[in-house]
Design an enzyme around this catalytic site. Structure first.
Site, PDB file in Angstrom:
ATOM      1  N   HIS A 197      -4.639  -1.780  -5.760  1.00  0.00           N
ATOM      2  CA  HIS A 197      -3.848  -0.616  -6.186  1.00  0.00           C
ATOM      3  C   HIS A 197      -4.853   0.480  -6.658  1.00  0.00           C
ATOM      4  O   HIS A 197      -5.801   0.284  -7.688  1.00  0.00           O
ATOM      5  CB  HIS A 197      -2.897  -0.890  -7.331  1.00  0.00           C
ATOM      6  CG  HIS A 197      -1.980  -2.029  -6.950  1.00  0.00           C
ATOM      7  ND1 HIS A 197      -1.029  -2.503  -7.849  1.00  0.00           N
ATOM      8  CD2 HIS A 197      -1.403  -2.519  -5.916  1.00  0.00           C
ATOM      9  CE1 HIS A 197      -0.301  -3.491  -7.053  1.00  0.00           C
ATOM     10  NE2 HIS A 197      -0.693  -3.416  -5.825  1.00  0.00           N
TER      11      HIS A 197
ATOM     12  N   ASP B 138       0.756  -1.202  -0.132  1.00  0.00           N
ATOM     13  CA  ASP B 138       0.111   0.073   0.126  1.00  0.00           C
ATOM     14  C   ASP B 138       0.952   1.227   0.190  1.00  0.00           C
ATOM     15  O   ASP B 138       0.449   2.344   0.653  1.00  0.00           O
ATOM     16  CB  ASP B 138      -0.913   0.052   1.222  1.00  0.00           C
ATOM     17  CG  ASP B 138      -2.082  -1.221   1.250  1.00  0.00           C
ATOM     18  OD1 ASP B 138      -2.177  -1.748  -0.020  1.00  0.00           O
ATOM     19  OD2 ASP B 138      -2.446  -1.552   2.398  1.00  0.00           O
TER      20      ASP B 138
HETATM   21  P1  GDP Z   1      -0.639   0.350  -3.515  1.00  0.00           P
HETATM   22  O1  GDP Z   1      -1.243  -0.767  -3.357  1.00  0.00           O
HETATM   23  O2  GDP Z   1       0.895   0.395  -3.311  1.00  0.00           O
HETATM   24  O3  GDP Z   1      -0.944   0.670  -4.923  1.00  0.00           O
HETATM   25  O4  GDP Z   1      -1.424   1.466  -2.747  1.00  0.00           O
HETATM   26  P2  GDP Z   1      -2.796   1.660  -2.151  1.00  0.00           P
HETATM   27  O5  GDP Z   1      -3.537   2.205  -3.436  1.00  0.00           O
HETATM   28  O6  GDP Z   1      -3.399   0.284  -1.639  1.00  0.00           O
HETATM   29  O7  GDP Z   1      -2.715   2.597  -1.078  1.00  0.00           O
HETATM   30  C1  GDP Z   1      -2.160   4.181  -1.301  1.00  0.00           C
HETATM   31  C2  GDP Z   1      -3.376   5.052  -1.307  1.00  0.00           C
HETATM   32  O8  GDP Z   1      -2.594   6.254  -0.824  1.00  0.00           O
HETATM   33  C3  GDP Z   1      -4.116   4.953  -2.286  1.00  0.00           C
HETATM   34  O9  GDP Z   1      -5.576   5.468  -1.653  1.00  0.00           O
HETATM   35  C4  GDP Z   1      -4.000   6.342  -2.856  1.00  0.00           C
HETATM   36  O10 GDP Z   1      -4.945   7.006  -3.559  1.00  0.00           O
HETATM   37  C5  GDP Z   1      -3.090   7.196  -2.130  1.00  0.00           C
HETATM   38  N1  GDP Z   1      -2.168   8.236  -2.534  1.00  0.00           N
HETATM   39  C6  GDP Z   1      -0.994   7.634  -3.384  1.00  0.00           C
HETATM   40  N2  GDP Z   1      -0.069   8.624  -3.502  1.00  0.00           N
HETATM   41  C7  GDP Z   1      -0.659   9.462  -2.517  1.00  0.00           C
HETATM   42  C8  GDP Z   1       0.007  10.722  -2.127  1.00  0.00           C
HETATM   43  O11 GDP Z   1       1.080  11.140  -2.621  1.00  0.00           O
HETATM   44  N3  GDP Z   1      -0.731  11.452  -1.455  1.00  0.00           N
HETATM   45  C9  GDP Z   1      -1.823  11.129  -0.714  1.00  0.00           C
HETATM   46  N4  GDP Z   1      -2.613  12.039   0.145  1.00  0.00           N
HETATM   47  N5  GDP Z   1      -2.375   9.994  -0.924  1.00  0.00           N
HETATM   48  C10 GDP Z   1      -1.741   9.103  -2.091  1.00  0.00           C
HETATM   49  P1  IMO Z   2      -1.011  -4.130  -2.188  1.00  0.00           P
HETATM   50  O1  IMO Z   2      -0.400  -4.753  -3.476  1.00  0.00           O
HETATM   51  C1  IMO Z   2      -1.124  -4.492   1.933  1.00  0.00           C
HETATM   52  C2  IMO Z   2      -0.815  -8.717   3.659  1.00  0.00           C
HETATM   53  C3  IMO Z   2      -1.987  -9.207   4.334  1.00  0.00           C
HETATM   54  C4  IMO Z   2      -1.333  -9.926   5.494  1.00  0.00           C
HETATM   55  C5  IMO Z   2      -0.354 -10.702   4.680  1.00  0.00           C
HETATM   56  C6  IMO Z   2      -0.796 -11.870   3.991  1.00  0.00           C
HETATM   57  O2  IMO Z   2      -1.959  -3.514  -2.306  1.00  0.00           O
HETATM   58  O3  IMO Z   2       0.258  -3.473  -1.615  1.00  0.00           O
HETATM   59  P2  IMO Z   2      -2.355 -12.462   2.116  1.00  0.00           P
HETATM   60  O4  IMO Z   2      -3.746 -12.552   2.010  1.00  0.00           O
HETATM   61  O5  IMO Z   2      -1.462 -12.101   0.956  1.00  0.00           O
HETATM   62  O6  IMO Z   2      -1.982 -14.197   2.222  1.00  0.00           O
HETATM   63  O7  IMO Z   2      -2.035 -11.949   3.413  1.00  0.00           O
HETATM   64  O8  IMO Z   2      -0.043  -9.783   3.583  1.00  0.00           O
HETATM   65  N1  IMO Z   2      -1.039  -8.149   2.455  1.00  0.00           N
HETATM   66  C7  IMO Z   2      -1.094  -6.683   1.949  1.00  0.00           C
HETATM   67  N2  IMO Z   2      -0.938  -5.789   2.688  1.00  0.00           N
HETATM   68  N3  IMO Z   2      -1.149  -4.448   0.648  1.00  0.00           N
HETATM   69  C8  IMO Z   2      -1.139  -5.566   0.130  1.00  0.00           C
HETATM   70  O9  IMO Z   2      -0.945  -5.586  -1.183  1.00  0.00           O
HETATM   71  C9  IMO Z   2      -0.922  -6.736   0.479  1.00  0.00           C
HETATM   72  N4  IMO Z   2      -1.185  -8.090   0.169  1.00  0.00           N
HETATM   73  C10 IMO Z   2      -1.100  -8.933   1.171  1.00  0.00           C
HETATM   74  O10 IMO Z   2      -2.746  -7.694   4.918  1.00  0.00           O
HETATM   75  O11 IMO Z   2      -0.859  -9.432   6.480  1.00  0.00           O
HETATM   76 MG    MG Z   3      -2.836  -1.685  -1.973  1.00  0.00          MG
END
Ligand code: GDP
Ligand code: IMO
Ligand code: MG
Length: 431
Positions: free
Chosen positions: A41, A13
């Protein structure tokens, strides 16, 4: 540079989706190479929010080929829903633009049932998985009993292997896990419609990737999860079940080794983690609640509140080493506005011993006393900044210190969730 991998450097994340969306503008092909719909994502484009789970985050740019690579485990029913959702927004309208590897494995409802039942049995020791069956699907892949997209080509053979697996899994669910078995008839009835929907997308994606690389066209690899969740190098057993490092683009994406030009590591300006496991720089109390609210730190896959912590330079150096990082994209700097002072964890102390690097096998991480340095914060809103010069001096100082302690140059800085809310110092594709 022509081939670039975007890799999470923390516990997932980090904002990979947003950076992939940005870089995809310059790529011909975008490839996911590991994980499944445990990833989520998020992209914010034109004021609208999109959450991509298995389809690469290049899908919001017209004309990009999006690849679901052989290293992935795919819930085919969830994938059909994801494709339909994107089509509703007029994306992925050309079926030739989505390619699913014949060799990617299928996540079946019995994998999800086993994942959830095991977590329940573990009680306090649970991993905190997403419950989407990822671990059990990778187990079957390694045990050579998994079902792949290629198997869909022979419906009779597929049915017989599925029935064999179902029998075994249902015995395990009932007798060992004391959980409800999976309804086999219902599952079998769902296979033919799913097969009809997904067969047209199947392709030899490893050959496609190698071919595009040989032609010198640009390929973007989209990592899922993060370095600290990696099955080999993460905080085992509190990890996911795939290789999350840049090295997985070769096995899971089909790129010939030696052809990867750059690894862009993605990190938040602080740290978050969903699920159980050690988290040395975790913040407890009011400040963590505030950062969770300001940063909207609730899991996009499961809605769970994310744990929040300070930037951890020890794990950043570890990720830089493991991934051979070319540069660092730091996201969510805007969320730290008003936090004063800011802290960066520069080393760990375990007992009387100080660790400047990650302790072997991430051992005793739950016993770490983090050593912090403090830096002054800022009160200005950063959302409109598009260059370093537009940032307050203390924000620039914070960025400099992070780059210095991580040992990697800063390539991008996120200042908001929207596509355009970013400071680009260096774009690896234009380098
Ligand atoms: P990923 O799994 O690595 O793609 O990340 P996620 O999408 O799960 O979580 C990142 C969150 O942060 C999302 O809600 C994005 O919209 C948000 N986000 C990404 N970059 C920025 C930033 O620079 N500032 C803010 N405030 N939010 C961001
Ligand atoms: P993105 O791509 C955050 C974490 C789960 C749990 C551990 C194992 O969005 O960054 P699983 O279901 O994969 O067997 O769970 O891994 N986990 C993540 N945490 N972002 C993710 O993906 C994750 N994918 C798995 O929360 O702790
Ligand atoms: Mg994510």
């Amino acid at each position: 540079m022509q081939t670039v991998a975007v890799i999470g450097t923390q516990w997932g994340d980090e904002g990979k989706g947003k950076i992939v969306d940005l870089l995809a503008a310059d790529a011909a092909v975008v490839v996911r190479f590991q994980g499944g719909n445990n990833a989520a994502h998020t992209l914010v484009v034109g004021g609208e929010k999109f959450i991509l789970r298995m389809v690469p985050a290049g899908a919001l740019h017209p004309g990009k080929t999006c690849v679901i690579g052989n290293g992935m485990v795919v819930d085919p029913f969830a994938l059909v829903e994801e494709i339909d959702r994107l089509k509703k927004h007029s994306q992925l309208s050309d079926p030739a633009l989505l390619k699913i590897s014949y060799d990617a494995h299928l996540v079946m409802p019995y994998h999800q049932a086993i994942d959830r039942a095991r977590e329940e049995r573990l009680g306090k020791r649970k991993v905190g998985t997403t419950g989407f069956g990822i671990g059990p699907a990778y187990e079957d892949k390694m045990a050579r009993s998994g079902l792949r997209f290629a198997d869909l080509a022979s419906p009779a053979a597929f049915k017989s292997r599925l029935e064999y697996n179902l029998k075994e899994k249902n015995l395990y669910l009932k007798n060992v896990l004391k959980a409800k078995p999976v309804d086999g008839r219902r599952l079998l009835a769902q296979i033919a419609p799913m097969r009809r929907r997904l067969m047209p997308y199947l392709a030899d994606t490893a050959a496609l990737v190698a071919g595009v690389a040989a032609e010198g066209r640009k390929i973007l690899f989209e990592g899922a999860h993060g370095t600290m969740l990696d099955i080999d190098h993460g905080t085992y057993p509190y990890v996911t079940s795939s290789s999350c490092l840049a090295s997985a683009v070769f096995s899971g994406g089909g790129l010939p080794p030696g052809r990867l030009d750059a690894v862009l590591g993605i990190s938040k300006a602080y740290t978050t983690r969903v699920g159980g496991g050690p988290f040395p720089s975790e913040i407890k109390g009011a400040l963590s609640d505030r950062l969770r609210e300001e940063g909207n730190e609730f899991g996009s896959a499961t809605g769970r509140p994310r744990r929040v912590g300070w930037f951890d330079a020890v794990s950043a150096r570890y990720a830089a080493r493991l991934n051979g990082m070319w540069g660092l994209a730091l996201t969510k700097l805007d969320v730290l506005t008003g936090v004063n002072p800011l802290r960066i964890c520069y080393a760990y102390q375990i007992g009387s011993k100080r660790y400047d690097e990650m302790p072997p096998s991430c051992l005793a991480l739950d016993k770490v006393r983090p050593l912090y340095e403090e830096l002054p914060g800022w009160d200005e809103n950063l959302g409109e900044a598009r260059s370093l010069a537009e940032l307050p001096e203390n924000a620039r100082r914070y960025l400099d210190r992070i780059a210095q302690l991580s040992g990697v140059k800063l390539a991008m800085v996120g200042v908001g969730a929207a596509r355009e809310a970013i400071i680009i110092l260096e774009n690896p594709f234009l380098n």
